[in-house]
Write an enzyme that holds these catalytic residues in place. Structure first.
Site, PDB file in Angstrom:
ATOM      1  N   LYS A  24      35.021   7.162 -47.567  1.00 34.40           N
ATOM      2  CA  LYS A  24      33.976   7.955 -46.895  1.00 34.40           C
ATOM      3  C   LYS A  24      32.801   7.085 -46.477  1.00 34.40           C
ATOM      4  O   LYS A  24      32.380   7.109 -45.324  1.00 34.40           O
ATOM      5  CB  LYS A  24      33.474   9.055 -47.837  1.00 34.40           C
ATOM      6  N   ASN A  25      32.282   6.314 -47.422  1.00 36.18           N
ATOM      7  CA  ASN A  25      31.058   5.571 -47.112  1.00 36.18           C
ATOM      8  C   ASN A  25      31.294   4.434 -46.125  1.00 36.18           C
ATOM      9  O   ASN A  25      30.339   3.914 -45.540  1.00 36.18           O
ATOM     10  CB  ASN A  25      30.421   5.040 -48.398  1.00 36.18           C
ATOM     11  N   CYS A 118      23.122  14.833 -50.129  1.00 33.33           N
ATOM     12  CA  CYS A 118      23.127  15.439 -51.458  1.00 33.33           C
ATOM     13  C   CYS A 118      21.714  15.483 -52.032  1.00 33.33           C
ATOM     14  O   CYS A 118      20.892  14.633 -51.727  1.00 33.33           O
ATOM     15  CB  CYS A 118      23.992  14.610 -52.385  1.00 33.33           C
ATOM     16  N   ARG A 123      15.295   9.969 -51.252  1.00 32.00           N
ATOM     17  CA  ARG A 123      16.025   9.373 -50.142  1.00 32.00           C
ATOM     18  C   ARG A 123      15.212   9.228 -48.857  1.00 32.00           C
ATOM     19  O   ARG A 123      15.539   9.802 -47.822  1.00 32.00           O
ATOM     20  CB  ARG A 123      17.317  10.158 -49.878  1.00 32.00           C
ATOM     21  N   ASP A 306      27.222   6.102 -57.697  1.00 30.50           N
ATOM     22  CA  ASP A 306      28.125   7.213 -57.371  1.00 30.50           C
ATOM     23  C   ASP A 306      29.123   7.510 -58.491  1.00 30.50           C
ATOM     24  O   ASP A 306      29.741   8.570 -58.493  1.00 30.50           O
ATOM     25  CB  ASP A 306      28.898   6.914 -56.076  1.00 30.50           C
ATOM     26  N   ARG A 398      32.814  17.487 -49.531  1.00 30.63           N
ATOM     27  CA  ARG A 398      32.132  16.515 -48.660  1.00 30.63           C
ATOM     28  C   ARG A 398      32.730  15.124 -48.798  1.00 30.63           C
ATOM     29  O   ARG A 398      32.667  14.321 -47.856  1.00 30.63           O
ATOM     30  CB  ARG A 398      30.627  16.442 -48.999  1.00 30.63           C
TER      31      ARG A 398
HETATM   32  C1  UD1 Z   1      24.677   4.993 -49.714  1.00 27.01           C
HETATM   33  C2  UD1 Z   1      25.900   5.808 -50.015  1.00 27.01           C
HETATM   34  C3  UD1 Z   1      25.718   6.560 -51.333  1.00 27.01           C
HETATM   35  C4  UD1 Z   1      25.376   5.588 -52.448  1.00 27.01           C
HETATM   36  C5  UD1 Z   1      24.198   4.703 -52.057  1.00 27.01           C
HETATM   37  C6  UD1 Z   1      23.893   3.609 -53.062  1.00 27.01           C
HETATM   38  C7  UD1 Z   1      26.724   6.380 -47.804  1.00 27.01           C
HETATM   39  C8  UD1 Z   1      26.978   7.433 -46.807  1.00 27.01           C
HETATM   40  N1  UD1 Z   1      26.101   6.773 -48.942  1.00 27.01           N
HETATM   41  O1  UD1 Z   1      23.586   5.879 -49.568  1.00 27.01           O
HETATM   42  O2  UD1 Z   1      26.941   7.221 -51.637  1.00 27.01           O
HETATM   43  O3  UD1 Z   1      25.042   6.303 -53.614  1.00 27.01           O
HETATM   44  O4  UD1 Z   1      24.454   4.073 -50.785  1.00 27.01           O
HETATM   45  O5  UD1 Z   1      25.009   2.825 -53.265  1.00 27.01           O
HETATM   46  O6  UD1 Z   1      27.088   5.236 -47.634  1.00 27.01           O
HETATM   47  N2  UD1 Z   1      15.605   3.891 -50.032  1.00 27.01           N
HETATM   48  C9  UD1 Z   1      14.286   3.840 -49.664  1.00 27.01           C
HETATM   49  N3  UD1 Z   1      13.991   3.759 -48.323  1.00 27.01           N
HETATM   50  C10 UD1 Z   1      14.962   3.707 -47.368  1.00 27.01           C
HETATM   51  C11 UD1 Z   1      16.307   3.757 -47.767  1.00 27.01           C
HETATM   52  C12 UD1 Z   1      16.596   3.847 -49.117  1.00 27.01           C
HETATM   53  O7  UD1 Z   1      13.389   3.880 -50.483  1.00 27.01           O
HETATM   54  O8  UD1 Z   1      14.632   3.624 -46.177  1.00 27.01           O
HETATM   55  C13 UD1 Z   1      15.934   4.004 -51.468  1.00 27.01           C
HETATM   56  C14 UD1 Z   1      16.634   5.333 -51.814  1.00 27.01           C
HETATM   57  O9  UD1 Z   1      15.712   6.359 -52.034  1.00 27.01           O
HETATM   58  C15 UD1 Z   1      17.417   4.965 -53.044  1.00 27.01           C
HETATM   59  C16 UD1 Z   1      17.800   3.503 -52.788  1.00 27.01           C
HETATM   60  O10 UD1 Z   1      16.903   3.015 -51.796  1.00 27.01           O
HETATM   61  O11 UD1 Z   1      16.594   5.031 -54.162  1.00 27.01           O
HETATM   62  C17 UD1 Z   1      19.235   3.315 -52.351  1.00 27.01           C
HETATM   63  O12 UD1 Z   1      19.458   3.965 -51.140  1.00 27.01           O
HETATM   64  P1  UD1 Z   1      20.513   3.443 -50.071  1.00 27.01           P
HETATM   65  O13 UD1 Z   1      21.140   2.182 -50.537  1.00 27.01           O
HETATM   66  O14 UD1 Z   1      19.845   3.443 -48.742  1.00 27.01           O
HETATM   67  O15 UD1 Z   1      21.603   4.591 -50.120  1.00 27.01           O
HETATM   68  P2  UD1 Z   1      22.214   5.385 -48.903  1.00 27.01           P
HETATM   69  O16 UD1 Z   1      22.529   4.458 -47.793  1.00 27.01           O
HETATM   70  O17 UD1 Z   1      21.421   6.607 -48.658  1.00 27.01           O
END
Ligand code: UD1
Length: 422
Positions: A24-25, A118, A123, A306, A398
């Site tokens: 998925k990711n 989720c 986020r 995850d 999902r």
């Molecule tokens: C992706 C994965 C999710 C996984 C996560 C961490 C997908 C679709 N989802 O989510 O399943 O749990 O990586 O491995 O690929 N953050 C900020 N600012 C930003 C972006 C992120 O502060 O602009 C913070 C988030 O709040 C969180 C951390 O960084 O605490 C990690 O987020 P991120 O690595 O961006 O996860 P996702 O890409 O949302």
């Protein structure tokens, strides 16, 4: 409307082998990477899950033609010049934010609702916006994000945190930017490398450097590609943990185990025997595993956030005390509250959960709090004495094609039911 729930009779050890769905990711950014350039892209082993269905809706509304034959999805480019992402699906899935980089690269403009996903934490998307801004994008943010650029130019970007989504968004914009981009402190998750491999197949110049940064030379012509998705490491991890929860032996045929080393270390700490080779990965576990004294989630190659909730469910039945700390998403411990319904003894304090394993969980009715939390409740039910009902299964759909189909093939007593059948 019928409400689907899962009905599980626990207490049976697992046994069997299955193939694991595509990732998925990895597929979500790869679908966004079909936006720029020309030519048809075919994605094989594309998982049939709600998040991909929502992404297809978004892409169809942008004018792309999407058709599925078996496990392959064909994406035919649009003639239209639409740059607005539809609201309904976009607010449901967090990865819709990846259309920002992809559309900016292609159309120099993008309008999209603030992304959903989720309910596992705040986020924010500040890192995405800052990186795209460094490439030359400008934004106006209200209920929707309006983004535009007079031209994207390659540059050096140092991410404050190795965010997976921000790394992917930056790559998607950088492949269409003029000149070279270097993303330092880029996420090392394997899904980022799958995105790069797909883009290379389309003709892009993008690679991971020895120090982990990502290098992109933009404005190459992007053409057609046929790409086969690898097994979803989180789904694989869930099923390996299912064997640790219920006991038994499980083989995942198409999972190499290469990206699961943190989980494998934890499985062996719990006393489960794991072996990986050409024929997939096999785990063999006793009915009651050993506890894990201390574990923290971390960006790859650390223990994946995850898999934290599914691990919590396993440790709830372990022979001793464990502590698990969540460092990525602050609200994952909602799952702990639901696990208490099965007789688990879990106390949470700040970002850590303290688990006192009980000899036997009991069947319960519980509600999936989020995608991986839902899978965790299934794992609790597999090891519990008696019948359980898991509601709110829309979350599970999902990310899992059919968790009941897969676990039934592995010997579990699990089935879908709906209110009409009661
Ligand atoms: C992706 C994965 C999710 C996984 C996560 C961490 C997908 C679709 N989802 O989510 O399943 O749990 O990586 O491995 O690929 N953050 C900020 N600012 C930003 C972006 C992120 O502060 O602009 C913070 C988030 O709040 C969180 C951390 O960084 O605490 C990690 O987020 P991120 O690595 O961006 O996860 P996702 O890409 O949302």
């Amino acid at each position: 409307m019928d409400v689907d729930y899962l009905e599980i009779s626990g207490g049976r050890p697992l046994g069997g082998e299955i193939n694991v769905q595509g990732s998925k990711n990895a597929v979500l950014p790869i679908l966004a990477a079909c936006i720029p350039g020309a030519g048809e892209c075919v994605i094989e082993n594309c998982p049939l899950i709600r998040d991909t269905e929502d992404t297809f809706h978004i892409m169809r509304a942008l004018g792309y033609c999407i058709s599925r034959t078996g496990d392959a999805v064909r994406i035919t480019p649009a003639d239209t010049e639409t740059y607005t992402v539809e609201r309904m699906e976009a607010v449901r899935i967090r990865s819709s934010v990846l259309f920002l980089g992809a559309l900016l690269g292609k159309m120099k403009k993008a309008v999209l609702p603030l992304p959903g996903g989720c309910a596992i934490g705040k986020r924010p998307i500040d890192l995405h916006l800052r990186a795209l801004e460094a490439l030359g994008a400008r934004f106006e943010i209200g209920e929707t994000i309006t983004a535009w650029t007079d031209g994207l130019y390659g540059t050096e970007i140092d991410l404050e945190f190795p965010s997976v989504g921000a790394t992917e968004n930056t790559i998607l914009a950088a492949v269409m930017a003029k000149g070279e981009t270097v993303i330092r402190n880029a996420a090392r998750e394997p899904e980022v490398d799958e995105l790069c491999a797909f883009l290379r197949q389309r003709g892009a110049s993008v690679r991971r450097e020895a120090d982990g940064s990502i290098w992109v030379d933009g404005q190459k012509t992007l053409g057609p590609a046929v790409y086969r998705m690898k097994a979803d490491r989180i789904v694989s991890g869930t099923y390996l943990l299912a064997a640790a929860a219920a006991g038994g032996q499980v083989r995942l045929i198409n999972e190499s185990g290469e990206t699961l080393s943190a989980l494998r270390a934890v499985l062996s700490q719990m006393g489960a025997v794991c072996s990986a080779g050409e024929n997939g990965i096999t785990v063999c576990a006793a009915q009651r595993v050993r506890p894990v004294p201390y574990l923290e989630t971390a960006p790859y190659p650390g223990f994946p956030t995850d898999l934290q909730s599914p691990l919590l469910a396993v440790l709830a039945g372990a022979d001793g005390e464990s502590t698990v700390c969540e460092t990525i998403f602050e609200r994952r411990f909602c799952t702990a509250g639901e696990l208490l319904k099965f007789g688990a003894k879990i106390g949470t304090r700040g970002r850590c959960a303290h688990i006192t394993g009980v000899p036997r969980l009991h069947g319960a009715a519980a509600d999936a709090p989020d995608l991986r939390g839902g899978a965790a409740l299934v794992l609790a039910a597999l090891q519990a004495e008696g019948r359980s009902v898991i509601r709110n299964t829309g979350y599970i759909a999902r990310g899992y094609e059919d968790i009941a189909r897969d676990l039934a093939l592995l010997g579990a007593d699990i089935r879908w039911a709906d209110d009409k059948a009661e």
